[in-house]
Design a protein around this motif. Structure first.
Motif, PDB file in Angstrom:
ATOM      1  N   GLY A 135      27.953  26.739  28.158  1.00  0.00           N
ATOM      2  CA  GLY A 135      28.711  25.607  28.674  1.00  0.00           C
ATOM      3  C   GLY A 135      27.853  24.383  28.931  1.00  0.00           C
ATOM      4  N   ASP A 136      26.554  24.456  28.695  1.00  0.00           N
ATOM      5  CA  ASP A 136      25.671  23.310  28.918  1.00  0.00           C
ATOM      6  C   ASP A 136      26.109  22.125  28.053  1.00  0.00           C
ATOM      7  OD1 ASP A 136      24.224  24.867  30.620  1.00  0.00           O
ATOM      8  OD2 ASP A 136      22.443  25.017  29.335  1.00  0.00           O
ATOM      9  N   ILE A 137      26.246  20.965  28.679  1.00  0.00           N
ATOM     10  CA  ILE A 137      26.554  19.746  27.937  1.00  0.00           C
ATOM     11  C   ILE A 137      25.254  19.221  27.340  1.00  0.00           C
ATOM     12  CG2 ILE A 137      27.404  17.380  28.098  1.00  0.00           C
ATOM     13  CD1 ILE A 137      29.153  18.281  30.445  1.00  0.00           C
ATOM     14  N   LEU A 138      25.232  19.077  26.023  1.00  0.00           N
ATOM     15  CA  LEU A 138      24.028  18.639  25.323  1.00  0.00           C
ATOM     16  C   LEU A 138      24.004  17.137  25.091  1.00  0.00           C
ATOM     17  CD1 LEU A 138      23.874  21.470  22.622  1.00  0.00           C
ATOM     18  CD2 LEU A 138      22.725  21.388  24.844  1.00  0.00           C
TER      19      LEU A 138
ATOM     20  N   TRP B 111      37.369  21.587  37.045  1.00  0.00           N
ATOM     21  CA  TRP B 111      36.030  21.528  36.466  1.00  0.00           C
ATOM     22  C   TRP B 111      35.083  20.812  37.434  1.00  0.00           C
ATOM     23  CZ3 TRP B 111      35.802  20.190  30.537  1.00  0.00           C
ATOM     24  CH2 TRP B 111      36.507  21.158  29.817  1.00  0.00           C
ATOM     25  N   LYS B 112      33.893  21.323  37.555  1.00  0.00           N
ATOM     26  CA  LYS B 112      32.848  20.687  38.358  1.00  0.00           C
ATOM     27  C   LYS B 112      31.598  20.574  37.485  1.00  0.00           C
ATOM     28  CE  LYS B 112      34.593  22.236  42.861  1.00  0.00           C
ATOM     29  NZ  LYS B 112      35.850  22.812  42.329  1.00  0.00           N
ATOM     30  N   THR B 113      31.614  19.554  36.637  1.00  0.00           N
ATOM     31  CA  THR B 113      30.533  19.386  35.668  1.00  0.00           C
ATOM     32  C   THR B 113      29.237  18.904  36.326  1.00  0.00           C
ATOM     33  OG1 THR B 113      31.162  17.102  35.213  1.00  0.00           O
ATOM     34  CG2 THR B 113      32.191  18.809  33.856  1.00  0.00           C
ATOM     35  N   GLY B 114      29.336  18.319  37.511  1.00  0.00           N
ATOM     36  CA  GLY B 114      28.202  17.675  38.163  1.00  0.00           C
ATOM     37  C   GLY B 114      28.478  16.203  38.391  1.00  0.00           C
ATOM     38  N   VAL B 115      29.395  15.640  37.593  1.00  0.00           N
ATOM     39  CA  VAL B 115      29.898  14.279  37.785  1.00  0.00           C
ATOM     40  C   VAL B 115      31.415  14.341  37.623  1.00  0.00           C
ATOM     41  CG1 VAL B 115      27.790  13.177  36.941  1.00  0.00           C
ATOM     42  CG2 VAL B 115      29.649  13.668  35.334  1.00  0.00           C
ATOM     43  N   THR B 116      32.090  13.261  37.933  1.00  0.00           N
ATOM     44  CA  THR B 116      33.538  13.243  37.814  1.00  0.00           C
ATOM     45  C   THR B 116      33.949  13.359  36.348  1.00  0.00           C
ATOM     46  OG1 THR B 116      33.724  11.831  39.765  1.00  0.00           O
ATOM     47  CG2 THR B 116      35.633  11.924  38.307  1.00  0.00           C
ATOM     48  N   SER B 117      34.910  14.240  36.085  1.00  0.00           N
ATOM     49  CA  SER B 117      35.406  14.426  34.718  1.00  0.00           C
ATOM     50  C   SER B 117      36.870  14.830  34.770  1.00  0.00           C
ATOM     51  CB  SER B 117      34.579  15.488  33.975  1.00  0.00           C
ATOM     52  OG  SER B 117      34.678  16.749  34.623  1.00  0.00           O
ATOM     53  N   PHE B 118      37.535  14.719  33.635  1.00  0.00           N
ATOM     54  CA  PHE B 118      38.937  15.129  33.486  1.00  0.00           C
ATOM     55  C   PHE B 118      38.955  16.386  32.643  1.00  0.00           C
ATOM     56  CE2 PHE B 118      42.811  14.738  30.722  1.00  0.00           C
ATOM     57  CZ  PHE B 118      43.762  14.979  31.706  1.00  0.00           C
ATOM     58  N   ASP B 119      39.698  17.417  33.105  1.00  0.00           N
ATOM     59  CA  ASP B 119      39.655  18.688  32.383  1.00  0.00           C
ATOM     60  C   ASP B 119      40.919  18.972  31.577  1.00  0.00           C
ATOM     61  OD1 ASP B 119      41.357  19.310  34.445  1.00  0.00           O
ATOM     62  OD2 ASP B 119      40.219  21.003  35.207  1.00  0.00           O
TER      63      ASP B 119
ATOM     64  N   THR C 256      34.849  33.289  24.911  1.00  0.00           N
ATOM     65  CA  THR C 256      35.058  33.179  26.357  1.00  0.00           C
ATOM     66  C   THR C 256      34.755  31.756  26.801  1.00  0.00           C
ATOM     67  OG1 THR C 256      34.461  35.491  26.743  1.00  0.00           O
ATOM     68  CG2 THR C 256      34.321  34.008  28.623  1.00  0.00           C
ATOM     69  N   PHE C 257      35.603  31.211  27.642  1.00  0.00           N
ATOM     70  CA  PHE C 257      35.415  29.865  28.180  1.00  0.00           C
ATOM     71  C   PHE C 257      34.213  29.817  29.125  1.00  0.00           C
ATOM     72  CE2 PHE C 257      36.338  27.255  32.009  1.00  0.00           C
ATOM     73  CZ  PHE C 257      36.221  25.987  31.446  1.00  0.00           C
ATOM     74  N   ARG C 258      33.346  28.851  28.932  1.00  0.00           N
ATOM     75  CA  ARG C 258      32.247  28.552  29.834  1.00  0.00           C
ATOM     76  C   ARG C 258      32.419  27.099  30.267  1.00  0.00           C
ATOM     77  NH1 ARG C 258      30.802  33.703  30.737  1.00  0.00           N
ATOM     78  NH2 ARG C 258      30.037  34.761  28.866  1.00  0.00           N
ATOM     79  N   GLN C 259      32.629  26.875  31.544  1.00  0.00           N
ATOM     80  CA  GLN C 259      32.885  25.511  31.988  1.00  0.00           C
ATOM     81  C   GLN C 259      31.706  24.596  31.675  1.00  0.00           C
ATOM     82  OE1 GLN C 259      33.424  24.108  36.315  1.00  0.00           O
ATOM     83  NE2 GLN C 259      31.993  22.799  35.179  1.00  0.00           N
ATOM     84  N   PRO C 260      31.945  23.458  31.022  1.00  0.00           N
ATOM     85  CA  PRO C 260      30.852  22.527  30.725  1.00  0.00           C
ATOM     86  C   PRO C 260      30.181  22.004  31.994  1.00  0.00           C
ATOM     87  CG  PRO C 260      32.785  22.025  29.379  1.00  0.00           C
ATOM     88  CD  PRO C 260      33.218  23.041  30.387  1.00  0.00           C
ATOM     89  N   VAL C 261      28.857  21.872  31.940  1.00  0.00           N
ATOM     90  CA  VAL C 261      28.088  21.335  33.070  1.00  0.00           C
ATOM     91  C   VAL C 261      27.028  20.376  32.540  1.00  0.00           C
ATOM     92  CG1 VAL C 261      28.440  23.321  34.583  1.00  0.00           C
ATOM     93  CG2 VAL C 261      26.478  23.295  33.024  1.00  0.00           C
ATOM     94  N   VAL C 262      26.748  19.306  33.309  1.00  0.00           N
ATOM     95  CA  VAL C 262      25.699  18.368  32.931  1.00  0.00           C
ATOM     96  C   VAL C 262      24.455  18.567  33.792  1.00  0.00           C
ATOM     97  CG1 VAL C 262      26.355  16.448  34.454  1.00  0.00           C
ATOM     98  CG2 VAL C 262      25.320  15.981  32.210  1.00  0.00           C
ATOM     99  N   VAL C 263      24.597  19.263  34.922  1.00  0.00           N
ATOM    100  CA  VAL C 263      23.451  19.730  35.711  1.00  0.00           C
ATOM    101  C   VAL C 263      23.698  21.204  36.022  1.00  0.00           C
ATOM    102  CG1 VAL C 263      22.763  17.533  36.736  1.00  0.00           C
ATOM    103  CG2 VAL C 263      24.536  18.890  37.829  1.00  0.00           C
ATOM    104  N   PRO C 264      22.656  22.004  36.119  1.00  0.00           N
ATOM    105  CA  PRO C 264      22.845  23.443  36.333  1.00  0.00           C
ATOM    106  C   PRO C 264      23.588  23.736  37.637  1.00  0.00           C
ATOM    107  CG  PRO C 264      20.578  22.948  35.706  1.00  0.00           C
ATOM    108  CD  PRO C 264      21.229  21.637  35.990  1.00  0.00           C
ATOM    109  N   GLN C 265      24.359  24.798  37.640  1.00  0.00           N
ATOM    110  CA  GLN C 265      25.057  25.232  38.848  1.00  0.00           C
ATOM    111  C   GLN C 265      24.072  25.552  39.957  1.00  0.00           C
ATOM    112  OE1 GLN C 265      26.938  29.042  38.546  1.00  0.00           O
ATOM    113  NE2 GLN C 265      28.410  28.637  40.186  1.00  0.00           N
ATOM    114  N   SER C 266      22.890  26.022  39.587  1.00  0.00           N
ATOM    115  CA  SER C 266      21.889  26.396  40.592  1.00  0.00           C
ATOM    116  C   SER C 266      21.410  25.203  41.412  1.00  0.00           C
ATOM    117  CB  SER C 266      20.681  27.042  39.895  1.00  0.00           C
ATOM    118  OG  SER C 266      20.111  26.153  38.941  1.00  0.00           O
ATOM    119  N   LEU C 267      21.642  23.989  40.930  1.00  0.00           N
ATOM    120  CA  LEU C 267      21.193  22.805  41.652  1.00  0.00           C
ATOM    121  C   LEU C 267      21.865  22.676  43.013  1.00  0.00           C
ATOM    122  CD1 LEU C 267      19.538  20.146  41.568  1.00  0.00           C
ATOM    123  CD2 LEU C 267      21.557  19.055  40.578  1.00  0.00           C
ATOM    124  N   ASP C 268      23.169  22.983  43.075  1.00  0.00           N
ATOM    125  CA  ASP C 268      23.895  22.801  44.335  1.00  0.00           C
ATOM    126  C   ASP C 268      24.827  23.956  44.680  1.00  0.00           C
ATOM    127  OD1 ASP C 268      25.673  22.381  42.309  1.00  0.00           O
ATOM    128  OD2 ASP C 268      26.282  20.365  42.919  1.00  0.00           O
ATOM    129  N   GLY C 269      24.840  24.999  43.833  1.00  0.00           N
ATOM    130  CA  GLY C 269      25.663  26.171  44.123  1.00  0.00           C
ATOM    131  C   GLY C 269      27.157  25.921  44.076  1.00  0.00           C
TER     132      GLY C 269
END
Length: 552
Positions: free
Chosen positions: A279-282, A397-405, A444-457
């Motif tokens: 799900g990592d946003i490249l 969705w909680k990508t790390g910034v505001t987004s529309f899912d 399987t769906f993996r929610q896209p993220v622009v910063v790792p989940q581990s950054l803020d849990g």
């Protein structure tokens, strides 16, 4: 603050120049329109006359001169604002230019007018707390005739003060609300707005959200700040840098660079790329005149790229499959609405793979009466598939910034049929559709993220179920046929390895050409692009996606 106090602060440092010559008490703004100065024309009509008709060059000259001179000289804002058609808003902005933005010196140089529009440049000095920096920019104003008085007036817009200002933002010089960040990609390479312009809104949002915890310290900055809390500030000038905290993202500088170059080839284009396995946003890139991050926040019909979800739903229902029949007539009617294929083509005795690879609308819509739950036609089945399998439309969705899912609302009748082919009330952006392609590739769906989940849990969105392995394989096979011999073959021809694609064209009311959509994957990278009014999916969006996939 009254004019006497302002004069003490400004000290006569503001000045307007024309052709490099400073304003004196009685100077005339020669050369703006090519006219001969004010010619004795007054901005104010006589008591018995309300002027009408087009503005003369003299009226444009004098109005522009008086406004710019008053602004630059530090005159009372309420007085200068009377030269505009919105004195209240203009006075607030003019006062804030010094009281909040802390501009202490300025030279304003008008350019040659085009009609009633006068461009000008500002060379200013911003000072706060012993920190001083020069600041230069260009803007413009337009002179209009007052509706009730007939007077020539500056048509007030926030962009007169600065071209990036809006009605809901203002200039502020202060210690920055959050420390700066040094954003780096997945491999530690720095990501800057200068090198990757599309990342500007994202980097601003990341700083707003994570800057306080990234280990940096604030400097003094001139920013455009929103009147609300939803939009991060945009830095225009740094008086003192502070210390940047390091923030690692999921982005890939090589893929981002390719995305930036690809969208530049088309006006109003957006692209996003994600890693199906994680799900990592490249990459996220936009080429838009309004600067809007449409790749993550856009909402529009995705056209036939939606058929990935529709096909998955039909296969899960057991109605058809890659090698099974799925007739494709030239037209089909459902609940009073007629749907047709592009160019009116048909595939007699066709299969689902053929219908998918050639993007046959009628083949998908024909199944709607057979999509049943508990023996009854289920017009909400597509919405359920989008939510439960592809993780779309639940606003979580909680990508790390505001987004529309994405959104696939319940629809009935002809509107439900339109959703099957990505029209009607379906709304997506390219990040959503890159995720759809990624889910098809991964199963399987993996929610896209622009910063790792581990950054803020933070809690990430999850789909309630994966695709059955046979359905996932069927989708991949059909997308592979589309990429190798179907509508996406030409766009994907340069890519080797295992690949897949789906084209789309989304009709828009009042728009001559449809929006061009394309999604694709190659190995462990999935991408989607849209080009406004770009025509067929393979014509414009397809090459954008192919170039991004090639960079991974």
């Amino acid at each position: 603050m009254r004019s006497g106090a302002k004069a003490a602060v400004i000290g006569g440092a503001f000045i307007v120049v024309a052709g490099g010559v400073g304003w004196g008490a009685y100077n005339v703004l020669d050369g703006i329109t090519g006219g001969g100065g004010d010619g004795g024309t007054s901005n104010v009509s006589s008591k018995n006359e309300v002027k009408s008709g087009p503005l003369s060059s003299d009226e444009v000259d004098k109005t522009a001169k008086d406004f710019l001179k008053g602004w630059a000289a530090g005159s009372e804002p309420t007085d200068v604002a009377q030269l505009t058609n919105n004195p209240a808003d203009a006075a607030t902005a003019l006062d804030g230019y010094r009281a909040q933005a802390h501009v202490t010196k300025a030279v304003i140089t008008p350019g040659k007018a085009t009609g009633a529009t006068v461009p000008f440049t500002v060379r200013a000095t911003v000072s706060l707390g012993g920190k001083t920096k020069p600041w230069s920019y260009s803007s413009k104003l337009t002179v209009v005739r007052g509706l009730t008085t007939g007077r020539p007036l500056v048509d007030w817009l926030p962009t007169v003060i600065h071209p990036k200002l809006t009605k809901t933002s203002h200039l502020v010089t202060s210690e920055a609300p959050t420390p700066p960040i040094k954003a780096v990609d997945r491999n530690g390479k720095e990501l800057t707005k200068a090198k990757y312009p599309s990342l500007g809104p994202i980097l601003d949002a990341l700083r707003e959200k994570y800057g306080a915890d990234a280990g940096g310290t604030s400097g003094v900055e001139l920013q455009i700040q929103s009147d609300g809390d939803s939009v991060p500030g945009t830095t225009l000038l740094t008086l003192s840098k502070g210390k940047a905290g390091k923030l690692r993202t999921t982005l890939d500088a090589n893929v981002q660079g390719a995305a930036e170059r690809a969208v530049k080839e088309f006006g109003e284009a957006s692209v996003a790329a994600v890693r199906p396995s994680t799900g990592d946003i490249l990459a996220v890139a936009n080429n838009r005149t309004d600067g809007f991050n449409a790749a993550m926040l856009g909402k529009q019909a995705p056209g036939s790229t939606m058929k990935i979800i529709t096909a998955a739903m039909l296969m899960e229902k057991g109605l058809t499959g890659p090698g099974r029949p799925s007739p494709c007539p030239p037209t089909v009617m459902y609940e009073g609405r007629t749907f047709k294929n592009d160019g009116g083509f048909s595939i007699p005795n066709g299969t689902l793979t053929q219908a998918f690879a050639r993007s046959c609308n009628t083949s998908f819509i024909k199944w709607i009466d057979d999509v049943k739950t508990n023996g009854r036609t289920d017009e909400g089945a597509l919405k359920k598939e989008a939510e439960e399998v592809f993780g779309l439309g639940m606003d979580n969705w909680k990508t790390g910034v505001t987004s529309f899912d994405g959104s696939v609302p319940f629809a009935s009748g002809g509107e439900a049929a339109a959703q099957y082919i990505g029209q009607g009330t379906v709304q997506m952006n390219v990040l959503n559709m890159a995720s759809v392609a990624a889910t098809a590739k991964n199963g399987t769906f993996r929610q896209p993220v622009v910063v790792p989940q581990s950054l803020d849990g933070r809690d990430l969105a999850h789909a309630s179920r994966s695709l059955p392995s046979s359905v996932a394989q069927g989708l991949r096979d059909m997308m592979n046929v589309t990429a190798t011999s179907g509508t996406g073959a030409q766009a994907m021809a340069s890519l080797s390895g295992y690949k897949g694609a789906k084209t789309g064209s989304a009709e828009v009311d009042g728009q001559h050409n449809p929006n061009s959509w394309f999604v694709g994957f190659q190995e462990d990278c999935a991408a989607a692009a849209v080009v406004q009014a770009g025509g067929h999916g393979a014509d414009a969006a397809g090459p954008v996606v192919a170039k991004v996939l090639a960079a991974d």
